[in-house]
Design a protein around this motif. Sequence first.
Motif, PDB file in Angstrom:
ATOM      1  N   ALA A  16      -8.361   0.151   0.515  1.00  0.00           N
ATOM      2  CA  ALA A  16      -6.948   0.193   0.124  1.00  0.00           C
ATOM      3  C   ALA A  16      -6.762  -0.413  -1.274  1.00  0.00           C
ATOM      4  O   ALA A  16      -5.996   0.123  -2.088  1.00  0.00           O
ATOM      5  N   PHE A  17      -7.443  -1.514  -1.557  1.00  0.00           N
ATOM      6  CA  PHE A  17      -7.367  -2.152  -2.874  1.00  0.00           C
ATOM      7  C   PHE A  17      -7.885  -1.219  -3.962  1.00  0.00           C
ATOM      8  O   PHE A  17      -7.227  -0.998  -4.971  1.00  0.00           O
ATOM      9  N   ALA A  38      -0.282   1.610   1.210  1.00  0.00           N
ATOM     10  CA  ALA A  38       0.091   0.934   2.446  1.00  0.00           C
ATOM     11  C   ALA A  38       1.510   0.362   2.393  1.00  0.00           C
ATOM     12  O   ALA A  38       2.097   0.056   3.431  1.00  0.00           O
ATOM     13  N   VAL A  39       2.078   0.220   1.205  1.00  0.00           N
ATOM     14  CA  VAL A  39       3.393  -0.405   1.038  1.00  0.00           C
ATOM     15  C   VAL A  39       4.491   0.648   1.154  1.00  0.00           C
ATOM     16  O   VAL A  39       4.515   1.620   0.403  1.00  0.00           O
ATOM     17  N   THR A  40       5.403   0.430   2.105  1.00  0.00           N
ATOM     18  CA  THR A  40       6.527   1.354   2.275  1.00  0.00           C
ATOM     19  C   THR A  40       7.831   0.787   1.725  1.00  0.00           C
ATOM     20  O   THR A  40       8.772   1.531   1.494  1.00  0.00           O
ATOM     21  N   LEU A  41       7.906  -0.520   1.528  1.00  0.00           N
ATOM     22  CA  LEU A  41       9.069  -1.158   0.916  1.00  0.00           C
ATOM     23  C   LEU A  41       8.588  -2.408   0.191  1.00  0.00           C
ATOM     24  O   LEU A  41       7.822  -3.194   0.754  1.00  0.00           O
ATOM     25  N   ALA A  42       9.025  -2.556  -1.037  1.00  0.00           N
ATOM     26  CA  ALA A  42       8.721  -3.762  -1.808  1.00  0.00           C
ATOM     27  C   ALA A  42       9.958  -4.079  -2.642  1.00  0.00           C
ATOM     28  O   ALA A  42      10.428  -3.226  -3.393  1.00  0.00           O
ATOM     29  N   ARG A  43      10.479  -5.286  -2.468  1.00  0.00           N
ATOM     30  CA  ARG A  43      11.630  -5.654  -3.283  1.00  0.00           C
ATOM     31  C   ARG A  43      11.644  -7.153  -3.511  1.00  0.00           C
ATOM     32  O   ARG A  43      11.253  -7.934  -2.635  1.00  0.00           O
TER      33      ARG A  43
END
Length: 156
Positions: A142-143, A50-55
């Motif tokens: 999702a988890f 589900a994550v498309t950007l993580a910073r």
Amino acid sequence: MAHQLREVGLDFIETAPVRMVFVQEMSAPPEAVYQALAEDVPGWEEWFAAVTLARSTGDGSTREIHLKGGGRFQETVIAAKGPEVYAYRVDVANAPGARAIAEEWRLTPSGAGTQVRWTFAVDGTRAFRMVAKLGRAGLGRAFRDAVRTLDRRLAR
């Protein structure tokens, strides 16, 4: 439109009006899992579908997260107690009706691996709380998928 959420601490994880707890076993040791959660924030894009950007932002105590479907969050880490606990709250979100959101990842040794316990804690308008509860099955799926993917990634 993004809006400021209520600042909450670790106690909110246990007292939130809506709490969802999911548990999954991994073969990777707690130290490796913790490193993936807390220290390799951009790696979330590779194992949490589900994550498309993580910073990480700032000095690493804050994060920016984008989700499929358009969710956008600015978060603050509220616990980084490796290798046992990693938790964060959402400070700014574009989720209508959200008032407070916090998540905790608790890692417990289990044989040669790790038991991962993820708590998703929220407060918001009545409609937001209802939608959150209706999303329980999807969050759980999702988890579980994310933990399995992370486990495979750490095994490489």
